[in-house]
Design a protein around this motif. Sequence first.
Motif, PDB file in Angstrom:
ATOM      1  N   LEU A   2      30.345   4.723  71.592  1.00  0.00           N
ATOM      2  CA  LEU A   2      29.985   4.771  73.008  1.00  0.00           C
ATOM      3  C   LEU A   2      28.472   4.878  73.182  1.00  0.00           C
ATOM      4  CD1 LEU A   2      32.651   7.199  74.571  1.00  0.00           C
ATOM      5  CD2 LEU A   2      32.506   4.725  74.880  1.00  0.00           C
ATOM      6  N   SER A   3      27.836   5.637  72.294  1.00  0.00           N
ATOM      7  CA  SER A   3      26.376   5.819  72.403  1.00  0.00           C
ATOM      8  C   SER A   3      25.632   4.500  72.162  1.00  0.00           C
ATOM      9  CB  SER A   3      25.897   6.876  71.402  1.00  0.00           C
ATOM     10  OG  SER A   3      25.849   6.356  70.089  1.00  0.00           O
ATOM     11  N   LEU A   4      26.275   3.571  71.437  1.00  0.00           N
ATOM     12  CA  LEU A   4      25.666   2.252  71.201  1.00  0.00           C
ATOM     13  C   LEU A   4      25.942   1.291  72.348  1.00  0.00           C
ATOM     14  CD1 LEU A   4      26.507   1.645  67.418  1.00  0.00           C
ATOM     15  CD2 LEU A   4      24.469   2.708  68.415  1.00  0.00           C
ATOM     16  N   GLY A   5      26.668   1.769  73.349  1.00  0.00           N
ATOM     17  CA  GLY A   5      26.962   0.911  74.495  1.00  0.00           C
ATOM     18  C   GLY A   5      28.258   0.139  74.377  1.00  0.00           C
ATOM     19  N   VAL A   6      29.068   0.450  73.368  1.00  0.00           N
ATOM     20  CA  VAL A   6      30.346  -0.256  73.199  1.00  0.00           C
ATOM     21  C   VAL A   6      31.295   0.189  74.309  1.00  0.00           C
ATOM     22  CG1 VAL A   6      32.305  -0.687  71.678  1.00  0.00           C
ATOM     23  CG2 VAL A   6      30.013  -0.384  70.713  1.00  0.00           C
ATOM     24  N   LYS A   7      31.927  -0.785  74.963  1.00  0.00           N
ATOM     25  CA  LYS A   7      32.826  -0.506  76.078  1.00  0.00           C
ATOM     26  C   LYS A   7      34.232  -1.018  75.768  1.00  0.00           C
ATOM     27  CE  LYS A   7      30.475  -3.008  78.931  1.00  0.00           C
ATOM     28  NZ  LYS A   7      29.536  -3.547  77.942  1.00  0.00           N
ATOM     29  N   LYS A   8      35.154  -0.601  76.593  1.00  0.00           N
ATOM     30  CA  LYS A   8      36.523  -1.092  76.497  1.00  0.00           C
ATOM     31  C   LYS A   8      36.521  -2.622  76.595  1.00  0.00           C
ATOM     32  CE  LYS A   8      41.001  -0.746  78.851  1.00  0.00           C
ATOM     33  NZ  LYS A   8      41.746  -0.075  79.950  1.00  0.00           N
ATOM     34  N   GLY A   9      37.231  -3.263  75.696  1.00  0.00           N
ATOM     35  CA  GLY A   9      37.302  -4.725  75.699  1.00  0.00           C
ATOM     36  C   GLY A   9      36.257  -5.400  74.844  1.00  0.00           C
ATOM     37  N   ASP A  10      35.162  -4.685  74.463  1.00  0.00           N
ATOM     38  CA  ASP A  10      34.165  -5.267  73.564  1.00  0.00           C
ATOM     39  C   ASP A  10      34.776  -5.484  72.190  1.00  0.00           C
ATOM     40  OD1 ASP A  10      32.337  -5.132  75.586  1.00  0.00           O
ATOM     41  OD2 ASP A  10      31.162  -3.484  74.730  1.00  0.00           O
ATOM     42  N   ARG A  11      34.283  -6.484  71.471  1.00  0.00           N
ATOM     43  CA  ARG A  11      34.780  -6.759  70.131  1.00  0.00           C
ATOM     44  C   ARG A  11      33.858  -6.130  69.091  1.00  0.00           C
ATOM     45  NH1 ARG A  11      35.124  -9.092  74.449  1.00  0.00           N
ATOM     46  NH2 ARG A  11      33.890 -10.924  73.932  1.00  0.00           N
ATOM     47  N   VAL A  12      34.490  -5.407  68.155  1.00  0.00           N
ATOM     48  CA  VAL A  12      33.766  -4.760  67.058  1.00  0.00           C
ATOM     49  C   VAL A  12      34.317  -5.315  65.749  1.00  0.00           C
ATOM     50  CG1 VAL A  12      33.264  -2.580  65.901  1.00  0.00           C
ATOM     51  CG2 VAL A  12      33.362  -2.670  68.409  1.00  0.00           C
ATOM     52  N   GLY A  13      33.472  -6.002  64.995  1.00  0.00           N
ATOM     53  CA  GLY A  13      33.915  -6.576  63.732  1.00  0.00           C
ATOM     54  C   GLY A  13      33.817  -5.575  62.601  1.00  0.00           C
ATOM     55  N   ILE A  14      34.721  -5.705  61.625  1.00  0.00           N
ATOM     56  CA  ILE A  14      34.617  -4.884  60.411  1.00  0.00           C
ATOM     57  C   ILE A  14      34.764  -5.791  59.203  1.00  0.00           C
ATOM     58  CG2 ILE A  14      37.070  -4.208  60.510  1.00  0.00           C
ATOM     59  CD1 ILE A  14      35.788  -1.439  59.295  1.00  0.00           C
TER      60      ILE A  14
ATOM     61  N   VAL B 262      34.656 -14.829  68.562  1.00  0.00           N
ATOM     62  CA  VAL B 262      35.205 -13.781  69.430  1.00  0.00           C
ATOM     63  C   VAL B 262      34.109 -12.973  70.132  1.00  0.00           C
ATOM     64  CG1 VAL B 262      37.274 -13.612  68.018  1.00  0.00           C
ATOM     65  CG2 VAL B 262      35.372 -12.066  67.562  1.00  0.00           C
ATOM     66  N   GLY B 263      32.837 -13.250  69.848  1.00  0.00           N
ATOM     67  CA  GLY B 263      31.739 -12.580  70.522  1.00  0.00           C
ATOM     68  C   GLY B 263      31.604 -11.113  70.167  1.00  0.00           C
ATOM     69  N   CYS B 264      31.515 -10.806  68.871  1.00  0.00           N
ATOM     70  CA  CYS B 264      31.373  -9.404  68.453  1.00  0.00           C
ATOM     71  C   CYS B 264      30.047  -8.835  68.933  1.00  0.00           C
ATOM     72  CB  CYS B 264      31.444  -9.292  66.925  1.00  0.00           C
ATOM     73  SG  CYS B 264      33.120  -9.397  66.271  1.00  0.00           S
ATOM     74  N   SER B 265      30.093  -7.623  69.532  1.00  0.00           N
ATOM     75  CA  SER B 265      28.859  -6.955  69.955  1.00  0.00           C
ATOM     76  C   SER B 265      28.341  -6.008  68.876  1.00  0.00           C
ATOM     77  CB  SER B 265      29.082  -6.187  71.255  1.00  0.00           C
ATOM     78  OG  SER B 265      30.022  -5.146  71.070  1.00  0.00           O
ATOM     79  N   VAL B 266      29.244  -5.569  67.995  1.00  0.00           N
ATOM     80  CA  VAL B 266      28.872  -4.683  66.887  1.00  0.00           C
ATOM     81  C   VAL B 266      29.577  -5.169  65.636  1.00  0.00           C
ATOM     82  CG1 VAL B 266      29.018  -2.328  65.959  1.00  0.00           C
ATOM     83  CG2 VAL B 266      28.518  -2.677  68.381  1.00  0.00           C
ATOM     84  N   LEU B 267      28.875  -5.103  64.513  1.00  0.00           N
ATOM     85  CA  LEU B 267      29.487  -5.375  63.212  1.00  0.00           C
ATOM     86  C   LEU B 267      29.345  -4.135  62.347  1.00  0.00           C
ATOM     87  CD1 LEU B 267      30.776  -7.253  61.067  1.00  0.00           C
ATOM     88  CD2 LEU B 267      28.441  -7.916  60.414  1.00  0.00           C
ATOM     89  N   VAL B 268      30.465  -3.655  61.819  1.00  0.00           N
ATOM     90  CA  VAL B 268      30.469  -2.559  60.851  1.00  0.00           C
ATOM     91  C   VAL B 268      30.744  -3.183  59.485  1.00  0.00           C
ATOM     92  CG1 VAL B 268      31.579  -0.411  60.151  1.00  0.00           C
ATOM     93  CG2 VAL B 268      31.349  -0.957  62.585  1.00  0.00           C
ATOM     94  N   ALA B 269      29.869  -2.935  58.510  1.00  0.00           N
ATOM     95  CA  ALA B 269      29.993  -3.629  57.235  1.00  0.00           C
ATOM     96  C   ALA B 269      29.673  -2.717  56.053  1.00  0.00           C
ATOM     97  CB  ALA B 269      29.062  -4.845  57.198  1.00  0.00           C
ATOM     98  N   ALA B 270      30.349  -2.994  54.937  1.00  0.00           N
ATOM     99  CA  ALA B 270      29.963  -2.381  53.669  1.00  0.00           C
ATOM    100  C   ALA B 270      28.672  -3.043  53.201  1.00  0.00           C
ATOM    101  CB  ALA B 270      31.064  -2.582  52.642  1.00  0.00           C
ATOM    102  N   SER B 271      27.959  -2.396  52.296  1.00  0.00           N
ATOM    103  CA  SER B 271      26.727  -2.996  51.775  1.00  0.00           C
ATOM    104  C   SER B 271      27.019  -4.095  50.768  1.00  0.00           C
ATOM    105  CB  SER B 271      25.847  -1.924  51.129  1.00  0.00           C
ATOM    106  OG  SER B 271      25.346  -1.053  52.093  1.00  0.00           O
ATOM    107  N   LYS B 272      28.076  -3.882  49.983  1.00  0.00           N
ATOM    108  CA  LYS B 272      28.430  -4.880  48.965  1.00  0.00           C
ATOM    109  C   LYS B 272      29.872  -4.671  48.551  1.00  0.00           C
ATOM    110  CE  LYS B 272      26.619  -1.916  45.272  1.00  0.00           C
ATOM    111  NZ  LYS B 272      25.680  -1.801  44.142  1.00  0.00           N
ATOM    112  N   PHE B 273      30.435  -5.687  47.937  1.00  0.00           N
ATOM    113  CA  PHE B 273      31.787  -5.624  47.403  1.00  0.00           C
ATOM    114  C   PHE B 273      31.906  -6.691  46.327  1.00  0.00           C
ATOM    115  CE2 PHE B 273      36.306  -7.200  47.903  1.00  0.00           C
ATOM    116  CZ  PHE B 273      36.867  -6.208  47.121  1.00  0.00           C
ATOM    117  N   LYS B 274      32.205  -6.238  45.101  1.00  0.00           N
ATOM    118  CA  LYS B 274      32.278  -7.156  43.954  1.00  0.00           C
ATOM    119  C   LYS B 274      30.990  -7.974  43.892  1.00  0.00           C
ATOM    120  CE  LYS B 274      37.321  -7.392  43.594  1.00  0.00           C
ATOM    121  NZ  LYS B 274      38.509  -8.259  43.586  1.00  0.00           N
ATOM    122  N   SER B 275      31.112  -9.308  43.957  1.00  0.00           N
ATOM    123  CA  SER B 275      29.912 -10.149  43.838  1.00  0.00           C
ATOM    124  C   SER B 275      29.267 -10.433  45.190  1.00  0.00           C
ATOM    125  CB  SER B 275      30.272 -11.483  43.165  1.00  0.00           C
ATOM    126  OG  SER B 275      31.216 -12.190  43.957  1.00  0.00           O
ATOM    127  N   SER B 276      29.833  -9.878  46.255  1.00  0.00           N
ATOM    128  CA  SER B 276      29.308 -10.144  47.596  1.00  0.00           C
ATOM    129  C   SER B 276      28.257  -9.104  47.988  1.00  0.00           C
ATOM    130  CB  SER B 276      30.443 -10.115  48.625  1.00  0.00           C
ATOM    131  OG  SER B 276      31.374 -11.146  48.382  1.00  0.00           O
TER     132      SER B 276
END
Length: 566
Positions: A74-86, A127-141
């Motif tokens: 919420l502090s980042l401005g995320v609202k109901k209906g916004d898309r958050v990618g993981i 889908v118009g993600c407003s926020v992306l939550v991501a790991a730093s790395k995974f295997k070779s990625s």
Amino acid sequence: MTLPPSRSAAPENGLSHVRGPQDAPLKHATIPQLLAEAVAAHGSNDALIFRESGDRLSYVEFAKTVDRIAAGLLSLGVKKGDRVGIWSPNRLEWVLTQFATARIGSILVNINPAYRLSELEYALNKVGCSVLVAASKFKSSDYKGMLRELMPDLAEGKPSPRFPDLNHVVMMEADPGPGMIPFADLAGLATPELLAQLEDVTLTPEEPINIQFTSGTTGQPKGATLSHLNIVNNGSFVTDRINLTAQDRMVIPVPLYHCFGMVMGVLGAVSKGATMIFPGEAFDPAQTLDAVATERATALYGVPTMFVAMLQELDTAHRDLSSLRTGIMAGALCPIEVMKRVNKDMNMKEVTICYGMTETSPVSFQSFTDDPTEKRCETVGRIHPHLEVRIVDGHGKTVPIGEKGEIWTKGYSVMSGYWGDQPATERAVLDGWMQTGDLGVLDEEGFCTIVGRVKDMIIRGGENIYPREIEEFLIRHPKVRDVQVFGIPDERFGEEVCAWVVARNGEDLTPEALRDHCKGQIAHFKIPRHFRIVADLPMTVTGKPQKFVMRDQMVEILANDSGASA
């Protein structure tokens, strides 16, 4: 008192049409309500155990952490209906994000951990993600490196022209660098005022809460949009069928980004107050078996290829699996011989088989734990509650019992549609019926057998050939570990049958031996013209065989061979 699940779902009037039982009511609940119920009834139970990171949370601790992450969003401005990618493998942050987004009504967008730059860019923008939550790395990625490459202006805090909707990138590391927010900081942003705002969020079960991209084996992936009602109920009904309770401890090695992990695993466990145990960030057979033995797990999930790998690991190093009782084998067709070994060697006498698809949240058919052994080995069980299924011919007409046809599913579990793609939605869903593309057969008792995909069916010289039938025959060969059968183009017959076969460890297997094994046992036109012995089969991250990859490679191999011989 919980009533035993009804299993009255016989076909109607001799036709392949079944309706699920209605005795257990649908849960008219949201994901936050589901978690609140678990906390109220089982707050001191272990909720989450992530063995690789050492994180362990009770249900009370889980819910409190979810609220702090939700307030941080919420502090980042995320609202109901916004898309958050993981975009992450199986980590605690994944599950926290799943419930934190649901807490404020933002829509979680599951991004395949195997995605590379173009795929990630497509998914975020589709889908118009407003926020992306991501790991730093995974295997070779190197996720962080890829994001820096895609968004070179991120370090300066400038918006990226390639991602017009994306406002924030949250990384799962302590110091991700300029322009990125550490995940741990979200909880620190949770002021009393923001936490109080969570109580003012109004949610309804019918609202969309999750977008999952289909595999995209042909064309671009499509974003199946699912509601609280879809996935809360499916997770609950799935775990009803394995008699899961708050005393159970479930090992979940399947990926969270997929319905198997997120819905059948996490939401299914929360619906009962059971413990969720994650062996590692990705599947490893030894790690998974160690988790079962050490944590005294009672339930285990996996796709058939995972169980094959675990059985091989057991052959080399014994573990005490006596605590195991039940589980689910799903996500792909399940070889009979593998199922029998899982029952016997892994002590999973109550393991069930499931069938479904992302667009139906996902499960439509599932075994009961006490179904006859042959039914649990040879079918995907009977229809789930509050669903309706027809098996239809090419004209949409319901076929008689025992005849093959396409599975159409209707009911609460059908997605609301593909995000931003009404034409694709209309092609897939007809008058509320999800046209699955899977071929099935219903028997007189309502048990369903999957015989393949509509697109996988091989037509050789006018004969319809179903790969599943040949696969089930070949897997019984004592030297065969795994097999996939598919069609390749042929000038004379239209299509020819091809089989890729993986031998058991240490076994010598030849195409000639397999061809001799088939002679006199299956019809001549079903015997694969081409056998290829391979070390492994190409798979998706979720363990589904990629027949289109095998088909393309086989066509190229045969073309090169003919060119060399010419």
